[in-house]
Design a protein around this motif. Structure first.
Motif, PDB file in Angstrom:
ATOM      1  N   GLY A 262      -0.841   1.912 -11.951  1.00 16.65           N
ATOM      2  CA  GLY A 262       0.237   1.036 -12.402  1.00 16.65           C
ATOM      3  C   GLY A 262       1.259   0.793 -11.309  1.00 16.65           C
ATOM      4  N   LEU A 263       1.589   1.827 -10.550  1.00 17.81           N
ATOM      5  CA  LEU A 263       2.539   1.692  -9.448  1.00 17.81           C
ATOM      6  C   LEU A 263       2.018   0.709  -8.398  1.00 17.81           C
ATOM      7  CD1 LEU A 263       5.132   2.601  -7.991  1.00 17.81           C
ATOM      8  CD2 LEU A 263       3.780   4.466  -7.005  1.00 17.81           C
ATOM      9  N   GLN A 264       0.734   0.796  -8.101  1.00 14.43           N
ATOM     10  CA  GLN A 264       0.145  -0.111  -7.119  1.00 14.43           C
ATOM     11  C   GLN A 264       0.200  -1.547  -7.635  1.00 14.43           C
ATOM     12  OE1 GLN A 264      -2.875  -2.010  -7.273  1.00 14.43           O
ATOM     13  NE2 GLN A 264      -2.524  -2.728  -5.220  1.00 14.43           N
ATOM     14  N   SER A 265      -0.081  -1.733  -8.898  1.00 16.85           N
ATOM     15  CA  SER A 265      -0.054  -3.071  -9.486  1.00 16.85           C
ATOM     16  C   SER A 265       1.351  -3.671  -9.426  1.00 16.85           C
ATOM     17  CB  SER A 265      -0.541  -3.000 -10.935  1.00 16.85           C
ATOM     18  OG  SER A 265      -0.518  -4.273 -11.519  1.00 16.85           O
ATOM     19  N   ILE A 266       2.344  -2.867  -9.760  1.00 17.14           N
ATOM     20  CA  ILE A 266       3.732  -3.328  -9.680  1.00 17.14           C
ATOM     21  C   ILE A 266       4.097  -3.642  -8.237  1.00 17.14           C
ATOM     22  CG2 ILE A 266       6.127  -2.563  -9.907  1.00 17.14           C
ATOM     23  CD1 ILE A 266       5.173  -1.011 -12.436  1.00 17.14           C
ATOM     24  N   SER A 267       3.692  -2.800  -7.316  1.00 15.92           N
ATOM     25  CA  SER A 267       3.993  -3.030  -5.895  1.00 15.92           C
ATOM     26  C   SER A 267       3.412  -4.350  -5.421  1.00 15.92           C
ATOM     27  CB  SER A 267       3.437  -1.889  -5.047  1.00 15.92           C
ATOM     28  OG  SER A 267       4.069  -0.685  -5.360  1.00 15.92           O
ATOM     29  N   ARG A 268       2.155  -4.615  -5.796  1.00 11.53           N
ATOM     30  CA  ARG A 268       1.516  -5.878  -5.397  1.00 11.53           C
ATOM     31  C   ARG A 268       2.257  -7.082  -5.949  1.00 11.53           C
ATOM     32  NH1 ARG A 268      -4.202  -6.991  -7.024  1.00 11.53           N
ATOM     33  NH2 ARG A 268      -3.441  -5.832  -8.786  1.00 11.53           N
ATOM     34  N   SER A 269       2.786  -6.958  -7.153  1.00  9.04           N
ATOM     35  CA  SER A 269       3.453  -8.091  -7.791  1.00  9.04           C
ATOM     36  C   SER A 269       4.788  -8.429  -7.149  1.00  9.04           C
ATOM     37  CB  SER A 269       3.632  -7.837  -9.288  1.00  9.04           C
ATOM     38  OG  SER A 269       4.603  -6.839  -9.511  1.00  9.04           O
ATOM     39  N   THR A 270       5.283  -7.584  -6.257  1.00 12.84           N
ATOM     40  CA  THR A 270       6.565  -7.845  -5.595  1.00 12.84           C
ATOM     41  C   THR A 270       6.403  -8.453  -4.204  1.00 12.84           C
ATOM     42  OG1 THR A 270       6.683  -5.595  -4.725  1.00 12.84           O
ATOM     43  CG2 THR A 270       7.707  -5.986  -6.875  1.00 12.84           C
ATOM     44  N   ALA A 271       5.217  -8.887  -3.843  1.00 12.72           N
ATOM     45  CA  ALA A 271       4.965  -9.436  -2.503  1.00 12.72           C
ATOM     46  C   ALA A 271       5.900 -10.593  -2.173  1.00 12.72           C
ATOM     47  CB  ALA A 271       3.509  -9.880  -2.372  1.00 12.72           C
ATOM     48  N   GLU A 272       6.191 -11.429  -3.144  1.00 10.95           N
ATOM     49  CA  GLU A 272       7.061 -12.581  -2.906  1.00 10.95           C
ATOM     50  C   GLU A 272       8.451 -12.136  -2.460  1.00 10.95           C
ATOM     51  OE1 GLU A 272       8.563 -16.639  -5.161  1.00 10.95           O
ATOM     52  OE2 GLU A 272       7.249 -15.241  -6.202  1.00 10.95           O
TER      53      GLU A 272
ATOM     54  N   SER B 242       0.979 -12.306   0.478  1.00 11.67           N
ATOM     55  CA  SER B 242       0.891 -11.205   1.429  1.00 11.67           C
ATOM     56  C   SER B 242       0.175 -10.021   0.781  1.00 11.67           C
ATOM     57  CB  SER B 242       2.302 -10.789   1.860  1.00 11.67           C
ATOM     58  OG  SER B 242       2.242  -9.722   2.763  1.00 11.67           O
ATOM     59  N   PRO B 243      -0.891  -9.509   1.391  1.00  8.12           N
ATOM     60  CA  PRO B 243      -1.639  -8.408   0.761  1.00  8.12           C
ATOM     61  C   PRO B 243      -0.860  -7.092   0.799  1.00  8.12           C
ATOM     62  CG  PRO B 243      -2.598  -8.965   2.879  1.00  8.12           C
ATOM     63  CD  PRO B 243      -1.497  -9.952   2.629  1.00  8.12           C
ATOM     64  N   TRP B 244      -0.964  -6.346  -0.297  1.00  8.83           N
ATOM     65  CA  TRP B 244      -0.336  -5.031  -0.391  1.00  8.83           C
ATOM     66  C   TRP B 244      -1.086  -4.058   0.505  1.00  8.83           C
ATOM     67  CZ3 TRP B 244      -2.650  -0.495  -2.029  1.00  8.83           C
ATOM     68  CH2 TRP B 244      -1.799   0.594  -2.208  1.00  8.83           C
ATOM     69  N   GLN B 245      -0.328  -3.171   1.171  1.00 12.14           N
ATOM     70  CA  GLN B 245      -0.967  -2.172   2.029  1.00 12.14           C
ATOM     71  C   GLN B 245      -0.564  -0.746   1.697  1.00 12.14           C
ATOM     72  OE1 GLN B 245      -0.011  -3.450   6.025  1.00 12.14           O
ATOM     73  NE2 GLN B 245      -1.815  -4.755   6.087  1.00 12.14           N
ATOM     74  N   GLN B 246       0.702  -0.542   1.343  1.00 15.71           N
ATOM     75  CA  GLN B 246       1.161   0.828   1.127  1.00 15.71           C
ATOM     76  C   GLN B 246       2.413   0.830   0.268  1.00 15.71           C
ATOM     77  OE1 GLN B 246       1.270   3.567   4.512  1.00 15.71           O
ATOM     78  NE2 GLN B 246       3.367   4.059   3.994  1.00 15.71           N
ATOM     79  N   THR B 247       2.555   1.880  -0.531  1.00 15.79           N
ATOM     80  CA  THR B 247       3.776   2.107  -1.300  1.00 15.79           C
ATOM     81  C   THR B 247       4.240   3.523  -1.014  1.00 15.79           C
ATOM     82  OG1 THR B 247       3.111   0.596  -3.063  1.00 15.79           O
ATOM     83  CG2 THR B 247       4.752   2.245  -3.637  1.00 15.79           C
TER      84      THR B 247
END
Length: 138
Positions: A55-65, A72-77
């Protein structure tokens, strides 16, 4: 979860824990399923963390904008707590590697060790997406 795979990959995750202050490592799929865990963390706790970290990764990806470009692809949280950190990195298509560490950890050393492990394991860390069991049947 495939217990054989957990036992097979668990010792490899222990390699990341050689960094002083690193505590636990888990490998999870995008849908929150535990793939493997390091020594020192119970399987039930690792499964709970895998679900949460997905879930944390999904939320992180959704904040790319918010970073400037929604594609922009997610790489690390990195999440910081009073007593330490949680690192979460991409480990191939549909797979993520998470490491918890104490507050005095060398963050660069943990991240380097995680990426080195991801590179070393390559395809073994890739989790294919689940197939719909009802594919095309009505």
């Amino acid at each position: 979860m495939n217990g054989h795979m957990t036992n097979e990959l668990g010792w490899m995750l222990d390699e990341v824990l050689k960094v002083p202050e690193a505590r636990h490592a888990i490998l999870l799929s995008a849908d929150g399923m535990l793939r493997a865990h390091s020594q020192g963390i119970r399987r039930d706790e690792a499964e709970r963390q895998a679900a949460a970290l997905s879930g944390l990764q999904s939320i992180s990806r959704s904040t790319a904008e918010f970073c400037g470009n929604e594609s922009s692809p997610w790489q690390q949280t990195l999440v910081e707590f009073v007593d330490g950190y949680v690192f979460l990195v991409a480990a191939g298509a549909g797979a993520y590697l998470a490491v918890s560490a104490g507050q005095n950890v060398d963050m660069e050393a943990v991240t380097y060790s995680m990426h080195k492990l991801v590179d070393r394991l390559g395809k073994e860390l890739t989790t294919p997406p689940r197939q719909d069991s009802a594919s095309g049947t009505a």
